[in-house]
Design a protein around this motif. Sequence first.
Motif, short mmCIF file in Angstrom:
data_model
loop_
_atom_site.label_atom_id
_atom_site.label_comp_id
_atom_site.label_asym_id
_atom_site.label_seq_id
_atom_site.Cartn_x
_atom_site.Cartn_y
_atom_site.Cartn_z
N LYS A 25 -8.06 -8.70 -10.61
CA LYS A 25 -6.60 -8.77 -10.46
C LYS A 25 -5.92 -9.40 -11.68
CE LYS A 25 -6.36 -8.82 -5.44
NZ LYS A 25 -5.84 -9.57 -4.27
N LYS A 63 2.77 -17.39 -3.18
CA LYS A 63 1.46 -17.07 -2.63
C LYS A 63 0.57 -16.73 -3.82
CE LYS A 63 2.83 -17.33 1.63
NZ LYS A 63 2.62 -18.54 2.36
N GLY A 65 -2.55 -16.26 -4.31
CA GLY A 65 -3.54 -15.22 -4.12
C GLY A 65 -2.97 -13.83 -4.20
N GLN A 66 -1.64 -13.71 -4.11
CA GLN A 66 -1.00 -12.40 -4.17
C GLN A 66 -0.47 -12.07 -5.56
OE1 GLN A 66 1.91 -12.48 -1.03
NE2 GLN A 66 0.36 -12.52 0.55
#
Length: 67
Positions: A25, A63, A65-66
Amino acid sequence: MKAYRLLTEEDTAAFCHKVTQALAKGWELHGSPAYAHDPATGKMRCAQAVVKEVEGEYSPEMKLGQL
């Protein structure tokens, strides 16, 4: 802005998958991994810091992790 996360997990394949997913990511490794015994569970735990350059300003509601 540079975002920071500390990924942790028991010493299993799940930890490697968590780090690999973050790298996929766009996160980058930051420093060396850590490895320690958790006396409460009797298991070894791993940790790896990762960072990522993102647009925008920091907010505690982010967030991570996003990203």
